[in-house]
Write a protein that holds these residues in place. Structure first.
Motif, mmCIF file in Angstrom:
data_model
loop_
_atom_site.group_PDB
_atom_site.id
_atom_site.type_symbol
_atom_site.label_atom_id
_atom_site.label_comp_id
_atom_site.label_asym_id
_atom_site.label_seq_id
_atom_site.Cartn_x
_atom_site.Cartn_y
_atom_site.Cartn_z
ATOM 1 N N MET A 25 -39.869 -30.218 -56.896
ATOM 2 C CA MET A 25 -39.179 -28.980 -57.282
ATOM 3 C C MET A 25 -38.205 -28.570 -56.182
ATOM 4 O O MET A 25 -38.553 -28.536 -55.004
ATOM 5 C CB MET A 25 -40.194 -27.851 -57.516
ATOM 6 C CG MET A 25 -39.552 -26.526 -57.909
ATOM 7 S SD MET A 25 -40.778 -25.183 -58.019
ATOM 8 C CE MET A 25 -41.775 -25.769 -59.384
ATOM 9 N N ALA A 54 -35.463 -23.405 -56.932
ATOM 10 C CA ALA A 54 -36.305 -23.147 -58.093
ATOM 11 C C ALA A 54 -37.623 -22.522 -57.680
ATOM 12 O O ALA A 54 -38.141 -21.612 -58.344
ATOM 13 C CB ALA A 54 -36.548 -24.451 -58.858
ATOM 14 N N PHE A 73 -37.059 -18.875 -56.872
ATOM 15 C CA PHE A 73 -36.851 -18.099 -58.093
ATOM 16 C C PHE A 73 -38.173 -17.854 -58.817
ATOM 17 O O PHE A 73 -38.454 -16.730 -59.261
ATOM 18 C CB PHE A 73 -35.876 -18.846 -59.020
ATOM 19 C CG PHE A 73 -35.531 -18.085 -60.272
ATOM 20 C CD1 PHE A 73 -34.518 -17.146 -60.260
ATOM 21 C CD2 PHE A 73 -36.230 -18.304 -61.453
ATOM 22 C CE1 PHE A 73 -34.190 -16.430 -61.411
ATOM 23 C CE2 PHE A 73 -35.915 -17.605 -62.604
ATOM 24 C CZ PHE A 73 -34.896 -16.664 -62.577
ATOM 25 N N ILE A 74 -38.987 -18.872 -58.948
ATOM 26 C CA ILE A 74 -40.277 -18.719 -59.624
ATOM 27 C C ILE A 74 -41.161 -17.727 -58.871
ATOM 28 O O ILE A 74 -41.823 -16.876 -59.488
ATOM 29 C CB ILE A 74 -40.973 -20.086 -59.756
ATOM 30 C CG1 ILE A 74 -40.205 -20.954 -60.751
ATOM 31 C CG2 ILE A 74 -42.428 -19.917 -60.212
ATOM 32 C CD1 ILE A 74 -40.678 -22.396 -60.803
ATOM 33 N N TRP A 132 -32.726 -16.464 -53.315
ATOM 34 C CA TRP A 132 -32.361 -17.472 -54.300
ATOM 35 C C TRP A 132 -30.855 -17.476 -54.560
ATOM 36 O O TRP A 132 -30.224 -18.546 -54.627
ATOM 37 C CB TRP A 132 -33.108 -17.216 -55.618
ATOM 38 C CG TRP A 132 -32.648 -18.108 -56.722
ATOM 39 C CD1 TRP A 132 -32.951 -19.426 -56.881
ATOM 40 C CD2 TRP A 132 -31.752 -17.771 -57.780
ATOM 41 N NE1 TRP A 132 -32.317 -19.929 -58.001
ATOM 42 C CE2 TRP A 132 -31.577 -18.936 -58.560
ATOM 43 C CE3 TRP A 132 -31.098 -16.602 -58.164
ATOM 44 C CZ2 TRP A 132 -30.768 -18.951 -59.689
ATOM 45 C CZ3 TRP A 132 -30.295 -16.623 -59.285
ATOM 46 C CH2 TRP A 132 -30.136 -17.782 -60.037
ATOM 47 N N SER A 144 -26.257 -20.416 -63.824
ATOM 48 C CA SER A 144 -27.162 -21.522 -64.070
ATOM 49 C C SER A 144 -28.593 -21.040 -64.006
ATOM 50 O O SER A 144 -28.908 -20.139 -63.233
ATOM 51 C CB SER A 144 -26.958 -22.648 -63.056
ATOM 52 O OG SER A 144 -27.230 -22.193 -61.744
ATOM 53 N N PRO A 189 -32.372 -21.814 -62.936
ATOM 54 C CA PRO A 189 -33.012 -22.730 -61.985
ATOM 55 C C PRO A 189 -34.093 -23.576 -62.662
ATOM 56 O O PRO A 189 -35.030 -23.048 -63.228
ATOM 57 C CB PRO A 189 -33.638 -21.777 -60.958
ATOM 58 C CG PRO A 189 -33.866 -20.527 -61.712
ATOM 59 C CD PRO A 189 -32.772 -20.430 -62.721
ATOM 60 N N VAL A 190 -33.933 -24.883 -62.622
ATOM 61 C CA VAL A 190 -34.940 -25.782 -63.180
ATOM 62 C C VAL A 190 -35.176 -26.918 -62.207
ATOM 63 O O VAL A 190 -34.369 -27.163 -61.328
ATOM 64 C CB VAL A 190 -34.492 -26.340 -64.549
ATOM 65 C CG1 VAL A 190 -34.422 -25.234 -65.577
ATOM 66 C CG2 VAL A 190 -33.135 -27.029 -64.444
#
Length: 217
Positions: free
Chosen positions: A1, A5, A8-9, A45, A214, A216-217
Motif C-alpha cells: 500500500m 493511501a 488517507f485511510i 495526505w 484522484s 487514493p487506492v
C-alpha cells in the motif's frame, strides 16, 4: 500500500471514530487527538499527493481550529474561529486560481442565494450572540460566504470540491445554532452534533479529493 493511501485511510478511520464516539460528548485527551488527527492526516495526505499549498494550509489550519473547538467554548471559541477564518481565507484564492465556470445563470443564482441566505441567517443569529463576539461572527460569516461563492463558481470538473464547500458551510450553520441559540441548560443535541461533524469532515474530504482529482487506492 502506498504511503499516501495509508495516511488517507488513517484519516478516514479517525474521522469516523470521532463521529461515532466523541462528537456529541465531552472530548477528553483521546477525543482531542482523534479530532485533530483526522484533519491533520488529511492535510498530510494532500501534501504527499502534491496538492496545492493553499489546500494543505487550509486543512492544517482547520486541524488547529478543531483543536481549539474541542475545548471549552467560553475560552477557546475565539481562537478556534480565528483558525477557521484563516482556513477559509486560504480556500478563497485557491478556488479562484482553479478557474471559474463562466457567467451562467445557475452559477450566479446560486451565489446570490448563498449570500442572501447567509446575510439573513446572520441577522437572525446576531441578537443571540454576546456583544464581544458579534464582530468576529460577522467577519467569519463574510469570509465563509466568499469561500462558498468561489466554490460555486468552480468549473464542473471540480464538483466534488463545490459540494464539499457547501457541506462545510452547512456544518457551520448548525454549529452556530448550537453555540449561540441552543439553551446552555439543555442536554447536548446529539443529532445536530452528528450532523456538524459529518458535514464538516465529509466536506473537507470532498474538497481535498475534488482538488487533487484522484481517489487514493
Amino acid at each position: 500500500m502506498a504511503a499516501g493511501a495509508g495516511v488517507f485511510i488513517a484519516s478516514m478511520v479517525l474521522g469516523a471514530a470521532y463521529w461515532a464516539v466523541w462528537c456529541y460528548r465531552e472530548k477528553g485527551p483521546a477525543g482531542l487527538l482523534v479530532k485533530t488527527g483526522s484533519v491533520a492526516l488529511l492535510a498530510i495526505w494532500a501534501f504527499l499527493m502534491g496538492g496545492p499549498l493553499l489546500l494543505v494550509a487550509a486543512l492544517a489550519l482547520s486541524a488547529v481550529g478543531d483543536g481549539f473547538l474541542a475545548g471549552k467554548a467560553e475560552r477557546w471559541l475565539l481562537p478556534g474561529m480565528a483558525a477557521f477564518f484563516l482556513a477559509h481565507a486560504a480556500y478563497v484564492p485557491l478556488f479562484w486560481q482553479m478557474g471559474e465556470a463562466g457567467w451562467t445563470w445557475p452559477v450566479k443564482a446560486g451565489q446570490v442565494a448563498l449570500v442572501v441566505g447567509g446575510v439573513l441567517f446572520a441577522r437572525w443569529l446576531l441578537p443571540s450572540v454576546e456583544p464581544k463576539m458579534r464582530l468576529p461572527v460577522m467577519l467569519y460569516t463574510g469570509v465563509i460566504l466568499m469561500m462558498g461563492a468561489a466554490a460555486i463558481a468552480l468549473p464542473g470538473v471540480y464538483w466534488l470540491a463545490t459540494l464539499g464547500a457547501l457541506m462545510f458551510i452547512a456544518s457551520d450553520v448548525i454549529l452556530s445554532f448550537l453555540l449561540f441559540r441552543h439553551p446552555k441548560d439543555r442536554p447536548a443535541n446529539v443529532p445536530a452534533s452528528l450532523a456538524v461533524w459529518g458535514l464538516y469532515f465529509g466536506g473537507q474530504v470532498l474538497i481535498a479529493l475534488g482538488i487533487i482529482g484522484s481517489v487514493p487506492v
